[in-house]
Write a protein that holds these residues in place. Structure first.
Motif, PDB file in Angstrom:
ATOM      1  N   UNK A  62      25.097  84.856  60.578  1.00  0.00           N
ATOM      2  CA  UNK A  62      24.432  84.769  61.887  1.00  0.00           C
ATOM      3  C   UNK A  62      25.444  85.063  62.990  1.00  0.00           C
ATOM      4  N   UNK A  63      26.608  84.456  62.891  1.00  0.00           N
ATOM      5  CA  UNK A  63      27.649  84.666  63.903  1.00  0.00           C
ATOM      6  C   UNK A  63      28.055  86.133  63.976  1.00  0.00           C
ATOM      7  N   UNK A  72      27.381  86.787  71.259  1.00  0.00           N
ATOM      8  CA  UNK A  72      28.326  85.691  71.082  1.00  0.00           C
ATOM      9  C   UNK A  72      29.724  86.292  71.051  1.00  0.00           C
ATOM     10  N   UNK A  73      30.597  85.743  71.878  1.00  0.00           N
ATOM     11  CA  UNK A  73      31.941  86.292  72.018  1.00  0.00           C
ATOM     12  C   UNK A  73      32.782  86.161  70.760  1.00  0.00           C
ATOM     13  N   UNK A  77      32.916  83.371  67.448  1.00  0.00           N
ATOM     14  CA  UNK A  77      32.684  83.808  66.063  1.00  0.00           C
ATOM     15  C   UNK A  77      33.940  83.575  65.234  1.00  0.00           C
ATOM     16  N   UNK A  78      35.090  83.983  65.765  1.00  0.00           N
ATOM     17  CA  UNK A  78      36.344  83.794  65.033  1.00  0.00           C
ATOM     18  C   UNK A  78      36.610  82.321  64.774  1.00  0.00           C
ATOM     19  N   UNK A 125      33.183  68.203  63.709  1.00  0.00           N
ATOM     20  CA  UNK A 125      33.511  69.085  64.830  1.00  0.00           C
ATOM     21  C   UNK A 125      32.865  70.462  64.641  1.00  0.00           C
ATOM     22  N   UNK A 126      32.925  70.991  63.430  1.00  0.00           N
ATOM     23  CA  UNK A 126      32.321  72.292  63.144  1.00  0.00           C
ATOM     24  C   UNK A 126      30.827  72.280  63.457  1.00  0.00           C
ATOM     25  N   UNK A 127      30.146  71.213  63.048  1.00  0.00           N
ATOM     26  CA  UNK A 127      28.710  71.129  63.312  1.00  0.00           C
ATOM     27  C   UNK A 127      28.444  71.083  64.813  1.00  0.00           C
ATOM     28  N   UNK A 128      29.256  70.357  65.550  1.00  0.00           N
ATOM     29  CA  UNK A 128      29.071  70.272  67.007  1.00  0.00           C
ATOM     30  C   UNK A 128      29.263  71.638  67.661  1.00  0.00           C
ATOM     31  N   UNK A 129      30.292  72.364  67.256  1.00  0.00           N
ATOM     32  CA  UNK A 129      30.538  73.700  67.814  1.00  0.00           C
ATOM     33  C   UNK A 129      29.342  74.610  67.547  1.00  0.00           C
TER      34      UNK A 129
END
Length: 188
Positions: A62-63, A72-73, A77-78, A125-129
């Motif tokens: 998706x990213x 999405x910048x 994505x990175x 943290x990953x889920x929040x981002x």
């Protein structure tokens, strides 16, 4: 296709329950003979087999699609892809280190306990981002053609072995413990 994002959000809620369990389980590391040490091993094993293989791979696709269409910048994505790679690497390292600690080898148990908590925090943290950047951008920007290009993941598990019925036999005890933990979290 809001159904895909809804599914990913449901999986995040499930993963959050697993992270809450990880927050509590490192104390088991002090006693490798503890009856529930298998819960910790099963939790990490699950995380390296389903989210790392299916859930994160779909988010990466998706990213990448959002990057391709300019929605999405690159930095977002990175970062998401880097987080997924770090989680996969750390999950496999934790499995190895749990085995080492159980055999009383070189891994200090307090370091291992800290690494389990760090892993949980990185996942949180990953889920929040993703919920703040990836999912809103996907809902806003992707159309049916984009979702078709993202497509299903070849070779990914057909279903979540922990949170969909029937639960894989290996994870039945883990699922019961997650449900108990969720009940504790709801208590006043």
């Amino acid at each position: 296709m809001t159904g895909v994002i809804e599914r990913l959000l449901d999986e995040h809620r499930n993963l959050d329950g697993l992270v809450r369990l990880l927050d509590r389980q490192p104390s088991l590391i002090a006693d490798p003979g503890a009856a529930n040490i298998s819960l910790l091993v099963d939790a990490i094993f699950y995380l390296t087999r389903f989210p790392d293989v299916s859930h994160h791979a779909l988010e990466d696709r998706i990213a990448e699609r959002l990057r391709l269409i300019g929605a999405l910048g690159d930095e977002y994505v990175d970062e998401i892809e880097l987080q997924h790679a770090r989680l996969a690497r750390q999950g496999h390292d934790l499995l190895r280190d749990l085995e080492s600690a159980a055999r009383n080898e070189t891994m200090p148990r307090d370091v291992l306990a800290a690494n389990v908590r760090l892993y949980g925090e990185r996942l949180r943290h990953n889920m929040a981002v993703e919920e703040l950047t990836l999912f809103p951008a996907a809902l806003r920007s992707l159309d049916a053609t984009d979702w078709q290009a993202i497509g299903p993941l070849p070779g990914s598990p057909a279903q979540d072995p922990l949170f969909q019925m029937p639960v894989d036999a290996r994870f039945e005890q883990l699922q019961r413990e997650i449900e108990r933990e969720a009940g504790r979290a709801r208590e006043p």
